[in-house]
Design a protein around this motif. Structure first.
Motif: not given
Length: 112
Positions: A46-60, A63-73
């Motif tokens: 569906l899409g990809r994203t990059s983040m730091l481990v510190a950001q990943l550990l803060k997810l609960g 949480a919403v992960l923004e992907l590098e893909r638009k809805v219509d792609e």
């Protein structure tokens, strides 16, 4: 053709023939039959994203992960980690997700 039910596939060596018969198709026969029974890993990205481990550990929860893909792609269809097609996400029976293929990606055949 109805969507493929992956729950019906198992390690039975005749599974390709069973699946073909279920959908009214002629089972594969001849010297290539062994190739048609080789399992492959199919993924839809569906899409990809990059983040730091510190950001990943803060997810609960929530949480919403923004992907590098638009809805219509189109989404990517990978077979054994290689891009083979692109498509659109659709809803099929029982509120499940599926993919309608819109483009087959042609690549040069590489023999490793």
């Amino acid at each position: 053709m109805p969507p493929l039910n992956l729950d019906m596939l198992d390690d039975d060596p005749k599974q390709a023939e069973k699946a073909a018969e279920k959908f009214g198709e002629k089972p594969y026969d001849g010297p290539m039959n062994a190739i048609y029974n080789v399992p492959v890993d199919v993924q839809v990205v569906l899409g990809r994203t990059s983040m730091l481990v510190a950001q990943l550990l803060k997810l609960g929860r929530g949480a919403v992960l923004e992907l590098e893909r638009k809805v219509d792609e189109p989404v990517e269809v990978l077979v054994n980690h290689r891009l083979v097609a692109r498509g659109e996400v659709v809803i099929v029976e029982d509120h499940r997700l599926g993919v309608t293929l819109t483009e087959i990606v042609r690549t040069e055949l590489e023999i490793d």
